[in-house]
Design a protein around this motif. Structure first.
Motif, short mmCIF file in Angstrom:
data_model
loop_
_atom_site.label_atom_id
_atom_site.label_comp_id
_atom_site.label_asym_id
_atom_site.label_seq_id
_atom_site.Cartn_x
_atom_site.Cartn_y
_atom_site.Cartn_z
N SER A 8 14.70 -22.54 -10.44
CA SER A 8 13.78 -23.13 -11.41
C SER A 8 12.35 -22.64 -11.24
O SER A 8 11.58 -22.64 -12.19
N ASP A 9 11.98 -22.21 -10.00
CA ASP A 9 10.62 -21.75 -9.78
C ASP A 9 10.49 -20.24 -9.95
O ASP A 9 9.48 -19.65 -9.59
N PHE A 10 11.54 -19.61 -10.50
CA PHE A 10 11.50 -18.16 -10.71
C PHE A 10 10.37 -17.83 -11.67
O PHE A 10 10.25 -18.42 -12.73
N SER A 11 9.51 -16.90 -11.30
CA SER A 11 8.36 -16.56 -12.13
C SER A 11 8.44 -15.12 -12.59
O SER A 11 9.39 -14.40 -12.29
N ALA A 12 7.44 -14.71 -13.35
CA ALA A 12 7.42 -13.35 -13.88
C ALA A 12 7.15 -12.32 -12.80
O ALA A 12 7.35 -11.13 -13.01
N THR A 13 6.66 -12.75 -11.66
CA THR A 13 6.40 -11.80 -10.57
C THR A 13 7.60 -11.78 -9.64
O THR A 13 8.04 -12.81 -9.13
N VAL A 14 8.14 -10.60 -9.43
CA VAL A 14 9.33 -10.44 -8.61
C VAL A 14 9.04 -9.40 -7.54
O VAL A 14 8.11 -8.60 -7.66
N PRO A 15 9.82 -9.37 -6.46
CA PRO A 15 9.60 -8.38 -5.41
C PRO A 15 10.00 -6.97 -5.86
O PRO A 15 10.59 -6.79 -6.93
N ALA A 16 9.69 -6.04 -5.01
CA ALA A 16 10.01 -4.64 -5.31
C ALA A 16 10.60 -3.97 -4.09
O ALA A 16 10.39 -4.41 -2.95
N MET A 17 11.35 -2.91 -4.33
CA MET A 17 11.80 -2.03 -3.26
C MET A 17 11.29 -0.64 -3.54
O MET A 17 11.55 -0.07 -4.61
N PRO A 60 4.63 -10.08 -5.25
CA PRO A 60 4.37 -10.82 -4.01
C PRO A 60 4.80 -10.08 -2.75
O PRO A 60 4.24 -10.31 -1.68
N GLN A 61 5.80 -9.20 -2.88
CA GLN A 61 6.33 -8.52 -1.69
C GLN A 61 7.01 -7.22 -2.08
O GLN A 61 7.73 -7.17 -3.08
N THR A 62 6.79 -6.20 -1.28
CA THR A 62 7.49 -4.93 -1.45
C THR A 62 8.21 -4.58 -0.17
O THR A 62 7.62 -4.63 0.92
N ILE A 124 19.39 0.10 -0.76
CA ILE A 124 19.11 -1.14 -1.47
C ILE A 124 19.98 -2.28 -0.92
O ILE A 124 19.49 -3.39 -0.69
N VAL A 125 21.26 -2.01 -0.68
CA VAL A 125 22.14 -3.05 -0.15
C VAL A 125 21.67 -3.46 1.25
O VAL A 125 21.72 -4.65 1.61
N ARG A 126 21.19 -2.51 2.03
CA ARG A 126 20.68 -2.82 3.35
C ARG A 126 19.51 -3.81 3.25
O ARG A 126 19.38 -4.75 4.04
N ALA A 127 18.66 -3.61 2.26
CA ALA A 127 17.47 -4.46 2.10
C ALA A 127 17.73 -5.70 1.26
O ALA A 127 16.84 -6.54 1.12
N LEU A 128 18.93 -5.86 0.73
CA LEU A 128 19.22 -6.92 -0.22
C LEU A 128 18.84 -8.32 0.28
O LEU A 128 18.32 -9.14 -0.50
N PRO A 129 19.04 -8.66 1.57
CA PRO A 129 18.65 -9.99 2.03
C PRO A 129 17.16 -10.26 1.91
O PRO A 129 16.73 -11.42 1.93
N GLN A 130 16.34 -9.22 1.79
CA GLN A 130 14.90 -9.39 1.66
C GLN A 130 14.43 -9.39 0.20
O GLN A 130 13.23 -9.53 -0.05
N LEU A 131 15.36 -9.20 -0.72
CA LEU A 131 15.02 -9.11 -2.13
C LEU A 131 15.50 -10.35 -2.87
O LEU A 131 16.30 -11.13 -2.35
N GLY A 132 15.04 -10.54 -4.09
CA GLY A 132 15.41 -11.71 -4.86
C GLY A 132 16.54 -11.43 -5.82
O GLY A 132 17.18 -10.38 -5.77
#
Length: 269
Positions: A8-17, A60-62, A124-132
């Motif tokens: 519900s708190d998902f916003s327009a700003t999302v993380p990046a890889m 917010p995070q890359t 990407i799969v390796r980093a998936l736990p750090q992504l949304g």
């Protein structure tokens, strides 16, 4: 299948890889001692250009994956982008940029963990736990200074049911056949015999986590075994089901893959 409902708190700003693990063989000897994303473009490390754009957009995070000479990348950028006044990165920004940037940086050290890069999907799969549930993907060796990481693009993507949204570019001289077709807002996996035009994938895209789990991808989240896997097969499979949208990007764009291309960019005003 409808997309998973974001929190519900998902916003327009999302993380990046940001992909920065490649060896840069074609850039040798420049990359013998410097990772390609740190090569200078107009006085800044190449990968700093997209980091600044992400931070200005409110990312917010890359997460940055590394392999070849990866410690140089984490040593240069640290863990907070733009909030370290003593850093070389911060000094190169204007006062306006310094006051507006606050982005966390995290690292996925593939070289340290597995001895080599895991290719794009594997990384990407390796980093998936750090992504949304939704995240940007971009390459640290592409120069696209006009690209905007748009909140509207994120909003539109989240509202739909696609697994990825790609920005395609007119084919450069080094990729004259292109990669994917584009028709009515969908990216197409065209057979070799199809006469319709193809465009080059810019490496800029929005993705859902679903593309990197079963049934689309059989690598466990976090890629604990360090499986190497390319991204294109996942994208083509999703395209065949109408699950990848796309649009044409016509701003400045260069895949900085050779010393000649690097010199050409630096020669321009």
């Amino acid at each position: 299948m409808p997309p998973a409902t974001p929190p519900s708190d998902f916003s327009a700003t999302v993380p990046a890889m940001l992909l920065a693990a490649g060896r840069g063989e074609r850039m040798r000897p420049l990359t013998d001692t410097t990772p390609k994303p740190l090569l200078a473009v107009h006085g800044k490390p190449l990968m700093q250009w997209p980091l600044e754009a992400l931070a200005r957009a409110g990312c917010p995070q890359t997460v940055i994956n590394t392999a070849w000479l990866g410690d140089q990348i984490s040593e240069m950028f640290g863990h907070v982008f733009g909030l370290q006044p003593s850093s070389n990165i911060h000094k190169s920004l204007s006062k306006e940029e310094q006051s507006g940037i606050a982005m966390a940086l995290r690292y996925s050290h593939e070289g340290r963990d597995f001895g080599a890069a895991l290719e794009t999907a594997g990384g990407i799969v390796r980093a998936l736990p750090q992504l949304g549930p939704v995240f940007w993907v971009l390459a640290g060796d592409v120069f696209a200074p006009d690209f905007v990481f748009s909140a509207q693009a994120v909003h539109d993507f989240v509202a739909g049911n696609r697994l990825a949204h790609l920005w395609l570019v007119p084919n450069p001289g080094h990729n004259p056949r292109g990669d994917f077709g584009l028709e009515s807002g969908l990216a197409l996996n065209l057979p070799a015999s199809d006469p319709r035009p193809r465009y080059t994938y810019s490496t800029l895209g929005l993705y859902r986590r679903e593309l990197f789990v079963a049934p689309w991808c059989n690598i466990p989240s976090g890629n604990p075994q360090g499986v190497k896997a390319a991204l294109a097969p996942l994208l083509r499979a999703a395209m065949d089901q109408g699950r990848v949208s796309a649009e044409l990007y016509v701003g400045r764009w260069t895949d900085v893959g050779t010393p000649e291309r690097l010199a050409q960019i630096n020669a321009l005003d």
